[in-house]
Design a protein around this motif. Sequence first.
Motif, mmCIF file in Angstrom:
data_model
loop_
_atom_site.group_PDB
_atom_site.id
_atom_site.type_symbol
_atom_site.label_atom_id
_atom_site.label_comp_id
_atom_site.label_asym_id
_atom_site.label_seq_id
_atom_site.Cartn_x
_atom_site.Cartn_y
_atom_site.Cartn_z
ATOM 1 N N HIS A 88 48.405 -11.817 42.415
ATOM 2 C CA HIS A 88 48.433 -12.176 40.999
ATOM 3 C C HIS A 88 47.684 -11.140 40.170
ATOM 4 O O HIS A 88 46.564 -10.753 40.500
ATOM 5 N N LYS A 90 45.788 -10.382 36.899
ATOM 6 C CA LYS A 90 45.156 -10.994 35.741
ATOM 7 C C LYS A 90 45.254 -10.053 34.554
ATOM 8 O O LYS A 90 45.138 -8.839 34.698
ATOM 9 N N CYS A 152 49.130 -10.322 18.101
ATOM 10 C CA CYS A 152 50.427 -10.593 18.721
ATOM 11 C C CYS A 152 51.452 -9.487 18.464
ATOM 12 O O CYS A 152 52.521 -9.483 19.085
ATOM 13 N N SER A 158 49.868 -16.086 24.226
ATOM 14 C CA SER A 158 49.574 -16.924 25.396
ATOM 15 C C SER A 158 49.814 -16.234 26.730
ATOM 16 O O SER A 158 50.294 -16.846 27.686
ATOM 17 N N THR A 159 49.460 -14.950 26.821
ATOM 18 C CA THR A 159 49.673 -14.196 28.067
ATOM 19 C C THR A 159 48.385 -13.636 28.661
ATOM 20 O O THR A 159 48.407 -13.049 29.742
ATOM 21 N N ASP A 161 44.628 -13.862 30.302
ATOM 22 C CA ASP A 161 43.737 -14.748 31.058
ATOM 23 C C ASP A 161 42.322 -14.732 30.502
ATOM 24 O O ASP A 161 41.662 -15.775 30.418
ATOM 25 N N LEU A 188 45.519 -15.912 24.092
ATOM 26 C CA LEU A 188 44.974 -16.512 25.304
ATOM 27 C C LEU A 188 45.926 -17.549 25.893
ATOM 28 O O LEU A 188 46.583 -18.298 25.170
ATOM 29 N N LYS A 189 45.955 -17.611 27.225
ATOM 30 C CA LYS A 189 46.658 -18.700 27.897
ATOM 31 C C LYS A 189 45.901 -20.008 27.630
ATOM 32 O O LYS A 189 44.713 -20.000 27.307
ATOM 33 N N PRO A 190 46.574 -21.153 27.798
ATOM 34 C CA PRO A 190 45.903 -22.444 27.537
ATOM 35 C C PRO A 190 44.613 -22.638 28.334
ATOM 36 O O PRO A 190 43.679 -23.284 27.869
ATOM 37 N N ASN A 191 44.549 -22.098 29.541
ATOM 38 C CA ASN A 191 43.338 -22.221 30.365
ATOM 39 C C ASN A 191 42.501 -20.942 30.360
ATOM 40 O O ASN A 191 41.673 -20.718 31.244
ATOM 41 N N GLY A 192 42.710 -20.098 29.351
ATOM 42 C CA GLY A 192 42.015 -18.816 29.290
ATOM 43 C C GLY A 192 40.572 -18.946 28.832
ATOM 44 O O GLY A 192 40.135 -20.002 28.354
ATOM 45 N N ARG A 278 39.406 -22.158 26.131
ATOM 46 C CA ARG A 278 40.336 -22.595 25.093
ATOM 47 C C ARG A 278 40.612 -24.075 25.268
ATOM 48 O O ARG A 278 41.034 -24.512 26.333
#
Length: 279
Positions: A88, A90, A152, A158-159, A161, A188-192, A278
Motif C-alpha cells: 500500500h 500512503k 484540489c 479525499s485522497t 492519508d 484528506l481521506k475520511p480517516n486521515g 478528520r
Amino acid sequence: MHAAGAPPVTVLPSTWPAYSAPRVGTRYLSIRAWTSLSNDSENHHYSRRSQQYWDKFYKLHKNKFFKDRHYLEKDWRSYFDDEIESSHVKVVLEVGCGAGNTIFPLIATFPNLYVHACDFSPQAITLVKSHANFSAEKMNVFVCDAAKDDLCVNVMPSTVDIVTLIFTLSAVSPGKMASILENCKKVLKPNGHILLRDYAVGDSAQVKLHDRNQMIRENFYFRGDGTCSFYFSEAFVSTLFQSVGFVVVDINTYCKEITNHSRNITMQRRWIRATFGRS
C-alpha cells in the motif's frame, strides 16, 4: 527553528511552567476573539507581504538555513510503519514544504510514499525541484498559497492519508489559519490525520521578539528579515482545529534547553506537537 550548525541540545521533559515566559503576555484568545483582530493582523505590512519576504528568505539562504528535519519518522513513525510492510502506498501532503528539509528525509526512510508538497514561495518550490533526490514520479510539487488557493486543483479530493504542517501555521496571520485547515480537510481521506509541529508560547525567540517591540498582535510577531511567527498554546491549537471539524488525537508541549557557551547564555525553546483526525 534552528539554523544549520546550531549547538547540540538536550531534550528535557515538559517540567517548566506551562505557557509562561518573562515579559510575554500569555492570555489565551479564543478563535472568536481572534476573528475581531484578524483584519488588523492581515493588514499589517509584514503580514500582507509574507510571501514576498519568505521568497527573499529562500533566495538568500537557499536550502542551507534549516537542518534536515527528521520529526515525522521519529515522532509519528507508527503512522508510516505499515507502509514498509505492505504494498500500500500512503499519500502524504506537506503544506509549507520550504526547501524540502522534512519531505526528503521522510522519503528516504519510507521510499514507497507518494508525496504532494506545496509552498507559497516560488523560490522554495524551485529549491525542492532542484534537489538531488527530487523525483517527479514520486512527488507532486507546486506553488500554492493554501490560505486562498484551492488545493484540489493539484490534489484529488479525499485522497491524502496524512497532511503535515511543520512550522507552517506559525508563518501566517491567525485570521488565515482556519482557511488553511479547511483547505487541507478537502483533500484528506475520511480517516486521515494532520500532523503538526510548531512554536509554543514561552519560546525564547518569542521573548526576544517581544523585548524588541516586534509584536503585531498577541503571540504574533515579525522578525528582522520580514517573516512572521505565531506562538501557540495547546488551548488555542485545539480550539482552532475543532472549530473546522477536526478531533484532537494527541497534543503536548515540549521543551529544549540550548546553551550557547561562547555567549554564556541558555535559551528555552518550546514547541507543540499534535495529531488531529478528520471527524
